[in-house]
Write an enzyme that holds these catalytic residues in place. Structure first.
Site, PDB file in Angstrom:
ATOM      1  N   ASP A 289      40.530  15.112 -79.418  1.00 51.45           N
ATOM      2  CA  ASP A 289      41.184  13.620 -78.413  1.00 51.45           C
ATOM      3  C   ASP A 289      42.367  13.854 -79.004  1.00 51.45           C
ATOM      4  OD1 ASP A 289      40.612  12.476 -80.940  1.00 51.45           O
ATOM      5  OD2 ASP A 289      38.716  11.556 -79.515  1.00 51.45           O
ATOM      6  N   SER A 290      42.975  12.936 -78.350  1.00 50.98           N
ATOM      7  CA  SER A 290      44.889  12.426 -78.267  1.00 50.98           C
ATOM      8  C   SER A 290      44.814  11.549 -79.778  1.00 50.98           C
ATOM      9  CB  SER A 290      45.329  11.934 -77.520  1.00 50.98           C
ATOM     10  OG  SER A 290      44.767  10.542 -76.634  1.00 50.98           O
ATOM     11  N   GLY A 291      43.624  10.365 -79.831  1.00 52.76           N
ATOM     12  CA  GLY A 291      43.259   9.190 -80.460  1.00 52.76           C
ATOM     13  C   GLY A 291      43.753   7.754 -79.820  1.00 52.76           C
ATOM     14  N   GLY A 292      44.514   7.632 -78.454  1.00 52.54           N
ATOM     15  CA  GLY A 292      44.527   7.290 -77.130  1.00 52.54           C
ATOM     16  C   GLY A 292      43.048   5.949 -77.086  1.00 52.54           C
TER      17      GLY A 292
ATOM     18  N   ASP B   3      47.191   9.401 -73.964  1.00 53.00           N
ATOM     19  CA  ASP B   3      46.509   8.814 -72.674  1.00 53.00           C
ATOM     20  C   ASP B   3      46.437   7.696 -73.411  1.00 53.00           C
ATOM     21  OD1 ASP B   3      44.042   9.154 -73.087  1.00 53.00           O
ATOM     22  OD2 ASP B   3      44.241   9.576 -71.148  1.00 53.00           O
TER      23      ASP B   3
ATOM     24  N   GLN C 154      43.688  10.041 -64.616  1.00 55.79           N
ATOM     25  CA  GLN C 154      43.338   8.414 -64.569  1.00 55.79           C
ATOM     26  C   GLN C 154      43.270   8.229 -63.213  1.00 55.79           C
ATOM     27  OE1 GLN C 154      41.938   6.966 -67.357  1.00 55.79           O
ATOM     28  NE2 GLN C 154      42.500   8.160 -69.657  1.00 55.79           N
TER      29      GLN C 154
ATOM     30  N   GLY D  58      38.488   8.132 -68.206  1.00 57.16           N
ATOM     31  CA  GLY D  58      38.481   6.831 -67.875  1.00 57.16           C
ATOM     32  C   GLY D  58      37.113   6.477 -67.346  1.00 57.16           C
TER      33      GLY D  58
ATOM     34  N   ASP E 282      31.520  15.918 -73.933  1.00 55.64           N
ATOM     35  CA  ASP E 282      31.468  15.415 -75.183  1.00 55.64           C
ATOM     36  C   ASP E 282      30.273  13.965 -75.348  1.00 55.64           C
ATOM     37  OD1 ASP E 282      33.299  13.533 -76.313  1.00 55.64           O
ATOM     38  OD2 ASP E 282      34.075  13.812 -74.850  1.00 55.64           O
TER      39      ASP E 282
ATOM     40  N   CYS F 122       9.549  23.301 -77.487  1.00 56.11           N
ATOM     41  CA  CYS F 122      11.215  22.817 -78.547  1.00 56.11           C
ATOM     42  C   CYS F 122      10.496  23.626 -79.813  1.00 56.11           C
ATOM     43  CB  CYS F 122      11.374  21.542 -78.572  1.00 56.11           C
ATOM     44  SG  CYS F 122      12.902  21.462 -79.363  1.00 56.11           S
TER      45      CYS F 122
ATOM     46  N   CYS G  10      13.075  24.069 -81.898  1.00 53.96           N
ATOM     47  CA  CYS G  10      13.847  23.742 -82.763  1.00 53.96           C
ATOM     48  C   CYS G  10      13.463  23.185 -84.453  1.00 53.96           C
ATOM     49  CB  CYS G  10      14.590  22.688 -82.914  1.00 53.96           C
ATOM     50  SG  CYS G  10      14.424  20.808 -82.991  1.00 53.96           S
TER      51      CYS G  10
ATOM     52  N   CYS H 268      10.929  20.375 -84.034  1.00 50.73           N
ATOM     53  CA  CYS H 268       9.395  20.114 -83.476  1.00 50.73           C
ATOM     54  C   CYS H 268       8.740  21.384 -83.565  1.00 50.73           C
ATOM     55  CB  CYS H 268       9.888  20.619 -81.847  1.00 50.73           C
ATOM     56  SG  CYS H 268      10.709  18.868 -81.028  1.00 50.73           S
TER      57      CYS H 268
ATOM     58  N   HIS I 136      17.552  18.388 -83.187  1.00 48.13           N
ATOM     59  CA  HIS I 136      16.599  18.379 -81.713  1.00 48.13           C
ATOM     60  C   HIS I 136      17.557  17.853 -80.863  1.00 48.13           C
ATOM     61  CE1 HIS I 136      13.694  17.436 -78.748  1.00 48.13           C
ATOM     62  NE2 HIS I 136      14.069  16.928 -79.198  1.00 48.13           N
TER      63      HIS I 136
END
Length: 376
Positions: free
Chosen positions: A93-96, A147, A190, A217, A267, A305, A307, A310, A336
């Protein structure tokens, strides 16, 4: 293997899409969920374990990495991929957003943002140009334009002013990024919850030209209903032939609703953060392993599941290690949760490809409505 970044759309079902993003470090199947590796680590997980859950790409945080250990140091040590032992794609990401939400003593100008570190109070400056340079030093495959993201609710004048500043910064980000074959730059739409401002933002970004487009946003306090109302139109304003990334989302039903509305990438810290606090996400909804009802339960968290949590451990054991504060609790539940999220994405990809997304979505909601298995 490819030496450049590209996106191929393989199938659509309504607004939902499935495809493949190709990068020199490997393919990213879409819709894609990106686990968050804030400080060059997905907390409580080894990189190989994250890959085993089905993740094709990770997210790293520019703000955190520039403050500690520092982008120059990461570059000297061979770049972020080598530093954290992850050889597949990374988006930074840009850090904004972190500057706005974490840093103190912020000062916003046309040039950029000056701020004091939340770690030690040291003074820093982030601008479109410095953000592009930091992300170049980190060596990420997908770079985000710099941004400004105002918290919602905000009045229209504030959102409009912020969006137009972000569009000017988008052009500066594009100019500073330059020509970097094999690396991609995404612009960020945005405009808050205002359809006309979203349209204006999309038009400005498309005019500049990016390798992909994010919807920024949202998921900042406006609630699911308002977010979905925005997503009913916002993705459609962006180019069809480029990936669309909804930033910072979300809970499983947020993700399903976003994919239904044409989003390709997401994300969120939720699966890993929840895992560290004893919360598990399952096909039947959320389970709190701290609850006493699990103390004598020999059954797995989710019998379907595959994983390690489980297949190898009982609810009673998970309850015990959560209550005892043992490290393995966060490790098993994070694994999990990430496994469940990737299974969710795979299910949607298959359903879209087969033209049965609506039936898959109905099944998803029906299973969640049943709630957790009956207590013993």
């Amino acid at each position: 293997m490819t030496d450049r970044f590209s996106f191929a759309l393989h199938a659509t079902d309504g607004a939902a899409r499935t495809g493949l993003i190709s990068t020199p470090r490997g393919g990213i199947r879409t819709p894609a969920f990106m686990p968050v590796g804030t400080a060059a680590t997905v907390k409580a997980m080894l990189p190989g374990s994250v890959r085993q859950t089905g993740a094709d790409i990770l997210l790293g945080n520019t703000y955190h990495l520039m403050l500690r250990p520092g982008a120059e140091r990461v570059a000297r040590l061979g770049g972020l991929h080598r530093f954290m032992n992850w050889d597949r794609p990374i988006l930074t990401d840009s850090g904004g957003f972190q500057v706005m939400s974490l840093a103190s003593l912020r000062k916003l100008t046309e040039e950029g943002v000056t701020f004091a570190s939340h770690i030690d109070g040291s003074k820093h400056m982030l601008s479109p140009e410095t953000s592009m340079e930091i992300q170049r030093l980190l060596g990420s495959d997908i770079v985000m334009a710099f941004d400004e993201c105002p918290a919602l609710p905000a009045d229209r004048a504030r959102i409009e002013e912020s969006m137009r500043l972000s569009m000017r910064w988008a052009q500066r980000s594009r100019d500073a990024f330059g020509d970097r074959p094999g690396h991609a730059l995404f612009g960020i739409q945005q405009g808050g919850l205002e359809p006309d401002l979203r349209e204006e933002s999309a038009e400005a970004l498309t005019g500049i030209g990016f390798d992909g487009y994010a919807i920024g946003g949202l998921a900042v306090g406006e609630g699911q209903e308002a977010m979905f109302a925005c997503l009913d139109h916002a993705p459609g304003a962006l180019p069809v032939d480029k990936p669309r990334y909804l930033m910072g989302v979300g809970k499983p039903d947020d993700i399903v609703g976003a994919v239904k509305r044409g989003v390709d990438m997401m994300d969120c810290v939720l699966p890993s953060r929840s895992g560290r606090t004893g919360q598990a996400w399952t096909r039947r909804g959320q389970v709190n392993l701290r609850n006493a009802r699990h103390a004598d339960d020999p059954r797995p968290l989710d019998a379907a599941c595959t994983c390690p949590a489980c297949t190898g451990y009982s609810r009673a054991y998970l309850h015990h290690v959560v209550r005892a504060g043992e490290m393995i609790a966060g490790m098993l539940l994070t694994w999990h949760n990430l496994h469940y999220y990737q299974e969710l994405m795979g299910g949607m990809r298959d359903a879209i490809a087969a033209g049965r997304f609506a039936a898959w979505e109905a099944g998803f909601h029906a299973a969640r409505a049943e709630g957790d298995i009956e207590r013993l």
